[in-house]
Scaffold this motif. Sequence first.
Motif, PDB file in Angstrom:
ATOM      1  N   SER A  13       0.800  -1.228   0.000  1.00 14.30           N
ATOM      2  CA  SER A  13       0.000   0.000   0.000  1.00 14.30           C
ATOM      3  C   SER A  13       0.836   1.283   0.000  1.00 14.30           C
ATOM      4  O   SER A  13       0.513   2.250   0.682  1.00 14.30           O
ATOM      5  N   THR A  14       1.911   1.279  -0.756  1.00 11.06           N
ATOM      6  CA  THR A  14       2.695   2.517  -0.895  1.00 11.06           C
ATOM      7  C   THR A  14       2.377   3.203  -2.223  1.00 11.06           C
ATOM      8  O   THR A  14       3.045   4.165  -2.598  1.00 11.06           O
ATOM      9  N   GLY A  15       1.405   2.667  -2.945  1.00  9.11           N
ATOM     10  CA  GLY A  15       1.035   3.285  -4.229  1.00  9.11           C
ATOM     11  C   GLY A  15       1.946   2.864  -5.366  1.00  9.11           C
ATOM     12  O   GLY A  15       2.064   3.573  -6.368  1.00  9.11           O
ATOM     13  N   LYS A  16       2.566   1.700  -5.236  1.00 10.84           N
ATOM     14  CA  LYS A  16       3.472   1.228  -6.296  1.00 10.84           C
ATOM     15  C   LYS A  16       2.733   1.064  -7.625  1.00 10.84           C
ATOM     16  O   LYS A  16       3.222   1.473  -8.663  1.00 10.84           O
ATOM     17  N   SER A  17       1.552   0.449  -7.552  1.00 13.90           N
ATOM     18  CA  SER A  17       0.865   0.168  -8.814  1.00 13.90           C
ATOM     19  C   SER A  17       0.340   1.448  -9.464  1.00 13.90           C
ATOM     20  O   SER A  17       0.371   1.580 -10.691  1.00 13.90           O
ATOM     21  N   THR A  18      -0.096   2.408  -8.648  1.00  8.63           N
ATOM     22  CA  THR A  18      -0.555   3.689  -9.222  1.00  8.63           C
ATOM     23  C   THR A  18       0.600   4.350  -9.974  1.00  8.63           C
ATOM     24  O   THR A  18       0.459   4.784 -11.121  1.00  8.63           O
ATOM     25  N   LEU A  19       1.750   4.395  -9.318  1.00  9.38           N
ATOM     26  CA  LEU A  19       2.920   5.015  -9.938  1.00  9.38           C
ATOM     27  C   LEU A  19       3.346   4.243 -11.189  1.00  9.38           C
ATOM     28  O   LEU A  19       3.631   4.837 -12.235  1.00  9.38           O
ATOM     29  N   ALA A  20       3.362   2.916 -11.079  1.00  7.15           N
ATOM     30  CA  ALA A  20       3.802   2.089 -12.207  1.00  7.15           C
ATOM     31  C   ALA A  20       2.884   2.299 -13.423  1.00  7.15           C
ATOM     32  O   ALA A  20       3.356   2.417 -14.553  1.00  7.15           O
ATOM     33  N   LYS A  21       1.574   2.375 -13.165  1.00  8.54           N
ATOM     34  CA  LYS A  21       0.624   2.598 -14.259  1.00  8.54           C
ATOM     35  C   LYS A  21       0.861   3.959 -14.916  1.00  8.54           C
ATOM     36  O   LYS A  21       0.848   4.085 -16.133  1.00  8.54           O
ATOM     37  N   GLN A  22       1.058   4.987 -14.075  1.00  7.59           N
ATOM     38  CA  GLN A  22       1.286   6.338 -14.605  1.00  7.59           C
ATOM     39  C   GLN A  22       2.546   6.363 -15.480  1.00  7.59           C
ATOM     40  O   GLN A  22       2.551   6.949 -16.561  1.00  7.59           O
ATOM     41  N   LEU A  23       3.605   5.714 -14.985  1.00 10.68           N
ATOM     42  CA  LEU A  23       4.875   5.711 -15.725  1.00 10.68           C
ATOM     43  C   LEU A  23       4.728   4.968 -17.051  1.00 10.68           C
ATOM     44  O   LEU A  23       5.196   5.429 -18.092  1.00 10.68           O
ATOM     45  N   ALA A  24       4.057   3.791 -16.987  1.00 10.44           N
ATOM     46  CA  ALA A  24       3.892   2.973 -18.195  1.00 10.44           C
ATOM     47  C   ALA A  24       3.129   3.764 -19.256  1.00 10.44           C
ATOM     48  O   ALA A  24       3.478   3.738 -20.435  1.00 10.44           O
ATOM     49  N   VAL A  32       3.254  -4.395 -15.543  1.00 13.83           N
ATOM     50  CA  VAL A  32       2.910  -5.713 -14.981  1.00 13.83           C
ATOM     51  C   VAL A  32       2.844  -5.619 -13.455  1.00 13.83           C
ATOM     52  O   VAL A  32       3.820  -5.254 -12.788  1.00 13.83           O
ATOM     53  N   ASP A  33       1.667  -5.972 -12.924  1.00 16.28           N
ATOM     54  CA  ASP A  33       1.415  -5.956 -11.478  1.00 16.28           C
ATOM     55  C   ASP A  33       1.650  -7.377 -10.948  1.00 16.28           C
ATOM     56  O   ASP A  33       0.789  -8.246 -11.054  1.00 16.28           O
ATOM     57  N   THR A  34       2.845  -7.621 -10.399  1.00 18.29           N
ATOM     58  CA  THR A  34       3.160  -9.003  -9.983  1.00 18.29           C
ATOM     59  C   THR A  34       2.414  -9.394  -8.706  1.00 18.29           C
ATOM     60  O   THR A  34       2.162 -10.572  -8.473  1.00 18.29           O
ATOM     61  N   GLY A  35       2.032  -8.395  -7.894  1.00 19.91           N
ATOM     62  CA  GLY A  35       1.226  -8.695  -6.702  1.00 19.91           C
ATOM     63  C   GLY A  35      -0.082  -9.353  -7.110  1.00 19.91           C
ATOM     64  O   GLY A  35      -0.578 -10.267  -6.445  1.00 19.91           O
ATOM     65  N   ALA A  36      -0.624  -8.897  -8.240  1.00 24.16           N
ATOM     66  CA  ALA A  36      -1.889  -9.467  -8.736  1.00 24.16           C
ATOM     67  C   ALA A  36      -1.709 -10.947  -9.049  1.00 24.16           C
ATOM     68  O   ALA A  36      -2.645 -11.743  -8.889  1.00 24.16           O
ATOM     69  N   MET A  37      -0.518 -11.325  -9.482  1.00 25.55           N
ATOM     70  CA  MET A  37      -0.271 -12.742  -9.809  1.00 25.55           C
ATOM     71  C   MET A  37      -0.277 -13.588  -8.525  1.00 25.55           C
ATOM     72  O   MET A  37      -0.892 -14.659  -8.478  1.00 25.55           O
ATOM     73  N   TYR A 123       7.986 -11.347 -19.582  1.00 19.20           N
ATOM     74  CA  TYR A 123       7.373 -10.053 -19.916  1.00 19.20           C
ATOM     75  C   TYR A 123       8.441  -8.980 -20.158  1.00 19.20           C
ATOM     76  O   TYR A 123       8.167  -7.957 -20.767  1.00 19.20           O
ATOM     77  N   GLY A 124       9.645  -9.208 -19.628  1.00 20.20           N
ATOM     78  CA  GLY A 124      10.674  -8.162 -19.718  1.00 20.20           C
ATOM     79  C   GLY A 124      11.684  -8.374 -20.820  1.00 20.20           C
ATOM     80  O   GLY A 124      12.622  -7.575 -20.963  1.00 20.20           O
ATOM     81  N   ILE A 125      11.500  -9.424 -21.617  1.00 18.39           N
ATOM     82  CA  ILE A 125      12.508  -9.770 -22.629  1.00 18.39           C
ATOM     83  C   ILE A 125      12.836  -8.595 -23.561  1.00 18.39           C
ATOM     84  O   ILE A 125      13.988  -8.344 -23.871  1.00 18.39           O
ATOM     85  N   ASP A 126      11.790  -7.869 -23.975  1.00 18.60           N
ATOM     86  CA  ASP A 126      12.026  -6.769 -24.925  1.00 18.60           C
ATOM     87  C   ASP A 126      12.197  -5.410 -24.239  1.00 18.60           C
ATOM     88  O   ASP A 126      12.150  -4.367 -24.905  1.00 18.60           O
ATOM     89  N   LYS A 127      12.377  -5.410 -22.940  1.00 19.94           N
ATOM     90  CA  LYS A 127      12.453  -4.167 -22.144  1.00 19.94           C
ATOM     91  C   LYS A 127      11.169  -3.342 -22.329  1.00 19.94           C
ATOM     92  O   LYS A 127      10.163  -3.892 -22.767  1.00 19.94           O
ATOM     93  N   GLY A 128      11.211  -2.047 -22.003  1.00 20.63           N
ATOM     94  CA  GLY A 128       9.982  -1.251 -22.142  1.00 20.63           C
ATOM     95  C   GLY A 128       8.912  -1.758 -21.198  1.00 20.63           C
ATOM     96  O   GLY A 128       7.733  -1.818 -21.545  1.00 20.63           O
ATOM     97  N   VAL A 129       9.329  -2.128 -19.976  1.00 22.07           N
ATOM     98  CA  VAL A 129       8.363  -2.657 -19.021  1.00 22.07           C
ATOM     99  C   VAL A 129       8.529  -1.964 -17.660  1.00 22.07           C
ATOM    100  O   VAL A 129       9.647  -1.644 -17.248  1.00 22.07           O
ATOM    101  N   VAL A 130       7.390  -1.706 -17.027  1.00 21.11           N
ATOM    102  CA  VAL A 130       7.396  -1.222 -15.644  1.00 21.11           C
ATOM    103  C   VAL A 130       6.748  -2.336 -14.834  1.00 21.11           C
ATOM    104  O   VAL A 130       5.600  -2.709 -15.101  1.00 21.11           O
TER     105      VAL A 130
END
Length: 230
Positions: A13-24, A32-37, A123-130
Amino acid sequence: MKKITIAIDGHSSTGKSTLAKQLAKALNYIYVDTGAMYRAVTLYAIQQNFISETYFYTDKLIESLNQIYLSFKFNDDLGFAEIYLNDENVDDKIRSIEVSNFVSKIAAVSEIRTKLVQQQKKYGIDKGVVMDGRDIGTVVFPDAELKIFMTASAEIRAQRRFLEMQEKNMNVSFDEVLKNVVERDKIDSTRKDSPLIVAENAVVIDNSNLTREEQFNMILDLAQKTINIV
Ligand code: DC
């Protein structure tokens, strides 16, 4: 323009996913939200009666791992990808307090981590991933060009999560949310396999007193500087 890998780890709950979505979105990268996995595997374990307050049939869950198929599908209306468990959209179901209460136990099982980390690396093979999680900068992408570690006080994090849950009409008390946040930090940071620690070279951000916009602008700037030097 060169693409980089951005690893975002930190406390719950530090807002990681909000930030990650904004950056992406800003960089036109995959998110990719690994917590969701880990949450989706937890939901599966609950549905199969492999875990409850009183038991956790770890072996049965491990034996069933090849029956768990996780995927993400981009939702144009929401602007991000939602998680599917065996082709069912479970993006809402995995945010329940029940799943939150068991997920750290599930995430401490090495066989589960091995399976999910393998998928995450692809998911990270081609880079361009948050990617956000707990072990992204340490285990999944130790060579990520930009690593962020996010933290904030437990009370502030619980308050944010509580408000979010209230907005979704979820029946939960502040104390319950705070207890869950503290408990998860403890299990995530002390487990044997891939504990939550600050990765080497990670930029540590305490966002207790930062607005979402301030935080986003700061890290987008950092990401752009990193992209310019790779
Ligand atoms: O980010 P989140 O709160 O949705 O994550 C749920 C749980 O999953 C969290 O308590 C720890 C675990 N997790 C993990 O162990 N490793 C990850 N890469 C992501 C999440």
